[in-house]
Write a protein that holds these residues in place. Sequence first.
Motif, mmCIF file in Angstrom:
data_model
loop_
_atom_site.group_PDB
_atom_site.id
_atom_site.type_symbol
_atom_site.label_atom_id
_atom_site.label_comp_id
_atom_site.label_asym_id
_atom_site.label_seq_id
_atom_site.Cartn_x
_atom_site.Cartn_y
_atom_site.Cartn_z
ATOM 1 N N TYR A 58 -5.532 -3.421 6.246
ATOM 2 C CA TYR A 58 -4.974 -3.856 7.526
ATOM 3 C C TYR A 58 -4.286 -5.213 7.437
ATOM 4 N N VAL A 130 -0.925 -4.569 14.848
ATOM 5 C CA VAL A 130 -1.771 -4.415 13.661
ATOM 6 C C VAL A 130 -1.271 -3.175 12.921
ATOM 7 N N TRP A 131 -1.268 -3.258 11.591
ATOM 8 C CA TRP A 131 -0.781 -2.126 10.787
ATOM 9 C C TRP A 131 -1.783 -1.775 9.708
ATOM 10 N N GLY A 132 -1.950 -0.459 9.511
ATOM 11 C CA GLY A 132 -2.863 0.019 8.476
ATOM 12 C C GLY A 132 -2.091 0.756 7.390
ATOM 13 N N LYS A 133 -2.353 0.356 6.165
ATOM 14 C CA LYS A 133 -1.735 1.045 5.030
ATOM 15 C C LYS A 133 -2.833 1.842 4.342
ATOM 16 N N TRP A 143 1.893 4.355 4.996
ATOM 17 C CA TRP A 143 1.622 3.606 6.221
ATOM 18 C C TRP A 143 1.049 4.546 7.262
ATOM 19 N N LYS A 144 -0.044 4.127 7.859
ATOM 20 C CA LYS A 144 -0.758 4.911 8.862
ATOM 21 C C LYS A 144 0.075 4.964 10.149
ATOM 22 N N GLU A 145 -0.120 6.063 10.887
ATOM 23 C CA GLU A 145 0.519 6.165 12.209
ATOM 24 C C GLU A 145 -0.533 6.518 13.233
ATOM 25 N N ASN A 146 -0.564 5.787 14.336
ATOM 26 C CA ASN A 146 -1.535 6.094 15.395
ATOM 27 C C ASN A 146 -1.056 7.248 16.246
#
Lengths: 147, 77
Positions: A58, A130-133, A143-146
Motif C-alpha cells: 500500500y 490510497v493504492w494497493g499493488k 495494481w488493485k482495483e476496488n
Amino acid sequence: MKETKHKNIFVNGAIPAEKIAADIQKHADKTGIGAHSIFLGQVRADEKEKGKVVAIEYTAYEEMAQEKMHAIRESLFAKHDLSCMHVHHSLGAVKAGEICLFVFVSSPHRAAAIKACEELVEAIKFELPVWGKEILDTEQSVWKENR
Amino acid sequence: MQIEVLFFGSLKDITGEASLLLADAKDTDTVQEQLQKRYPALAAAKYFTALNKEMITANKTLREGDTVALMPPFSGG
C-alpha cells in the motif's frame, strides 16, 4: 466525546490481532458506550492471470488522505450519535491473510455504530487516496482495483 | 512560477518518478498537456487530479508553490 483533532490513520505493515484486543480493552472505562462495530479488512490470496496474490503493497497520498479522513469523520459524527471512531490503515507490504484495515466505531446504541461503520468503510474504499499493488508469487505485480 | 506535480500508484510506473517541478504552467490543463508530451502513456491512463489536496474536475489557474497531484482510481482497504 467528539474527536476533532487530525489523527494519523496509517501504520506500517500489517495490523496485529493483539492491537484489536488492546483497543477494545481501552474502551472499558468509556461506560456511555453500549455498542462497538468493528470492520477488519484482510488481504485475500486472489488467483490472477499472472499468478497468485501473496501480499499487497500500500501507498497513499498521506497528507490528502488525513484531511479527507478528517472530513469523513466530521460528517459521520454529525449524522450519527457516535461516541468515538478509530481508523487504522496499513502502508507498505501486508501478506495474504494479514489485516490491512481496522475500523472501530462506538456508540451508545447499536444502530448508529453499525450504520456509521458501514458508511465509513465505503468512504475509505472510494474516497481515500490510497493504492494497493498486488504482489504475485511469480514476482510480478498488478495494481488493485476496488469494486 | 514553479509548481510541483505528484504522481501516485500506477502513474508512478509510467513517469518513473514520484514528483517533478514545472516552471511554465499557468493552469491545470497546461500541466496535463506538458505531462502528456513528456509521458505519452499518460494520455491513455485513467486518473483524477487534485490541486492542493482538493479534487478538481475543471481547469484551474495555478499560483507559485501550488501542488498538483495525479491519482489513479483509489484501491485502499
